[in-house]
Motif scaffolding. Sequence first.
Motif: not given
Length: 140
Positions: A54-64
């Motif tokens: 879990k610590e190696n998963i990243k979700a990000d939101l940028e420009n839709g």
Amino acid sequence: MLLMPRDRFGFNLFDDMFNDPFFKKAESPALMKTDIQEKDGKYILDMDLPGFGKENIKADLENGYLTITASRDESKEEKDEKGNLVHQERYTGQCSRSFYVGDNVKEEDIKAGYKDGILHLEFPKNETKQVEQKKYIAIE
């Protein structure tokens, strides 16, 4: 260097060479298989990420765009009874996928969880702008 046409005299040098087990590519399952459902005015996204912490998963939101990135660093070594290194393997890798979710979706609108190798995301379904289709120019 001797150049031989394909199948000259009933055999093919290169087919025999690449059939050797040394050249066989290891089969690996596709990463980040994703199921997306629409239900009750929201999207539900389930992504397979087996073997990732879990610590190696990243979700990000940028420009839709919602981008999911998963990375892994592993090192495994085996030693004999005297402590001498007998076998060692290392793996370092990263994979990533992006989805257009719309300019109206905010970070606080997205709910995320990770359990049993599956990343589960829920976010509201918003009216998204139509992505312009590729247009071709006729060449005369």
